[in-house]
Design an enzyme around this catalytic site. Structure first.
Site: not given
Ligand code: GRF
Length: 200
Positions: A21-23, A97, A113, A115, A156, A185
């Site tokens: 969940g960091s993003n 998924k 998305n 990546h 991707d 990211e």
């Molecule tokens: C990230 O590295 C993103 O690039 C990939 O999955 C990871 C998710 O990390 N698609 P988080 O759950 O957002 O910390």
């Protein structure tokens, strides 16, 4: 003349498995700190025993769990939620998924998305999590980075919206590469969402 408040753009985050969940957190704080009219109005998880689910719930984000064992059912439920919540954009964050072409067409909104590499390098089936950073490190690359792209039915593969490089020449392990890339990211996703929503 009275000023009207800007329309709030509602977005949804999809996250699968035991995601961190960091993003999601980085996206949330970017818009909140800048008081930009973008709200994570919905976060959908495939299981509740994930750090991402706890994080979203603690941030007061409407968080729902929809198991993804039956992807057709998952997609149908998400499509309904998107419509009822007037969602304008879906951001996948730790969503591993594959979404079907039917879902992508029927959603009728941008699906993005993130990546953790510089696509088209190090993308495709099986290229997620540490597998990506291990491949980058094994290849001896001096530069890695993150990519934001549109989602199409292939892993991707969709059109690239934004990319940012990071120097990894000093990294001594794939774990270190992962750390450097994750920082990138966190700075890249929210501005890309804003760009697609037309607010930047
Ligand atoms: C990230 O590295 C993103 O690039 C990939 O999955 C990871 C998710 O990390 N698609 P988080 O759950 O957002 O910390």
């Amino acid at each position: 003349m009275e000023r009207t408040a800007p329309v709030t753009h509602k977005i949804a985050i999809l996250s699968s498995g035991k995601s961190r969940g960091s993003n999601l957190a980085a996206i949330h704080s970017y818009f909140a700190e800048r008081k930009l009219p973008v709200e994570i109005a919905l976060a959908v998880f495939t299981r509740s025993d994930s750090a991402a689910y706890d994080l979203a719930s603690n941030l007061g984000i409407c968080s729902l769990v929809i198991p993804a064992k039956d992807m057709q059912d998952f997609e149908q439920q998400v499509l309904k939620l998107i419509e009822t919540n007037s969602i304008e954009l879906i951001a996948l964050a730790g969503f591993m998924k594959q979404l079907s072409a039917i879902f992508i067409t029927q959603a009728q909104i941008p699906i993005l998305n993130i990546h953790p590499a510089l696509l088209p390098k190090y993308g495709g089936k099986g290229m997620f999590g540490m597998a990506v950073h291990e491949a980058v490190y094994a290849a001896g690359d001096k530069v890695s980075g993150a990519t934001i792209h549109r989602v199409d039915p292939l892993y991707d593969h969709g059109a690239i919206i934004a990319q940012q490089e990071v120097d990894i020449s000093e990294c001594r392990s794939p774990e270190e590469v992962a750390k450097f890339v994750l920082k990138v990211e966190h700075g890249l996703y929210a501005p890309s969402i804003a760009k697609v929503l037309g607010i930047s």
